[in-house]
Scaffold this motif. Structure first.
Motif, short mmCIF file in Angstrom:
data_model
loop_
_atom_site.label_atom_id
_atom_site.label_comp_id
_atom_site.label_asym_id
_atom_site.label_seq_id
_atom_site.Cartn_x
_atom_site.Cartn_y
_atom_site.Cartn_z
N THR A 6 0.85 -1.19 0.00
CA THR A 6 0.00 0.00 0.00
C THR A 6 0.89 1.24 0.00
O THR A 6 2.03 1.20 0.48
N TYR A 7 0.35 2.31 -0.52
CA TYR A 7 1.09 3.56 -0.63
C TYR A 7 0.26 4.69 -0.04
O TYR A 7 -0.97 4.67 -0.11
N ARG A 8 0.94 5.66 0.53
CA ARG A 8 0.25 6.78 1.19
C ARG A 8 -0.51 7.64 0.21
O ARG A 8 -1.56 8.19 0.55
N ASP A 9 0.03 7.80 -1.01
CA ASP A 9 -0.63 8.66 -1.97
C ASP A 9 -0.23 8.27 -3.39
O ASP A 9 0.61 7.39 -3.60
N TYR A 10 -0.84 8.93 -4.34
CA TYR A 10 -0.62 8.65 -5.75
C TYR A 10 0.86 8.81 -6.12
O TYR A 10 1.42 7.98 -6.84
N GLY A 11 1.49 9.86 -5.66
CA GLY A 11 2.89 10.12 -6.00
C GLY A 11 3.82 9.01 -5.55
O GLY A 11 4.72 8.60 -6.28
N GLU A 12 3.59 8.50 -4.35
CA GLU A 12 4.42 7.41 -3.83
C GLU A 12 4.20 6.13 -4.66
O GLU A 12 5.15 5.43 -4.98
N CYS A 13 2.96 5.86 -5.01
CA CYS A 13 2.64 4.69 -5.82
C CYS A 13 3.27 4.81 -7.21
O CYS A 13 3.87 3.86 -7.72
N ARG A 14 3.14 5.96 -7.80
CA ARG A 14 3.69 6.21 -9.13
C ARG A 14 5.21 6.05 -9.13
O ARG A 14 5.78 5.42 -10.02
#
Length: 90
Positions: free
Chosen positions: A5-13
């Motif tokens: 899991t990622y905190r936000d879109y930027g971290e996931c991207r």
């Protein structure tokens, strides 16, 4: 499908971009599902953490293996271009 899991879109991207660039360093294999009634694939980072998994179970080992190989090829293609075409102007 991401295995973390990622905190936000930027971290996931950013994680996806790293996965594309580092696909040659990621171990991957096909395994039985936890229920034992199908096959799934997983990609693992150099320390053994799962970074991606198939989004579904496959009935046949060969079909799952082919999907795993296609996913790795796509990651390698995206990673070799330097810039992933996100379509958002970046």
């Amino acid at each position: 499908m991401a295995a973390r899991t990622y905190r936000d879109y930027g971290e996931c991207r950013a994680a996806f971009e790293r996965m594309c660039a580092d696909v040659g360093k990621l171990a991957g294999a096909v395994h039985h599902t936890s229920e034992g009634s199908g096959w799934v694939w997983r990609l693992r980072d150099p320390v053994g953490g799962t970074v991606a998994v198939s989004s579904r179970a496959y009935e046949r080992h060969s079909t799952c293996q082919a999907a795993h190989e296609r996913f790795r090829a796509l990651l390698a293609e995206l990673g070799s271009g330097g810039v992933i075409p996100w379509g958002d102007g970046e």
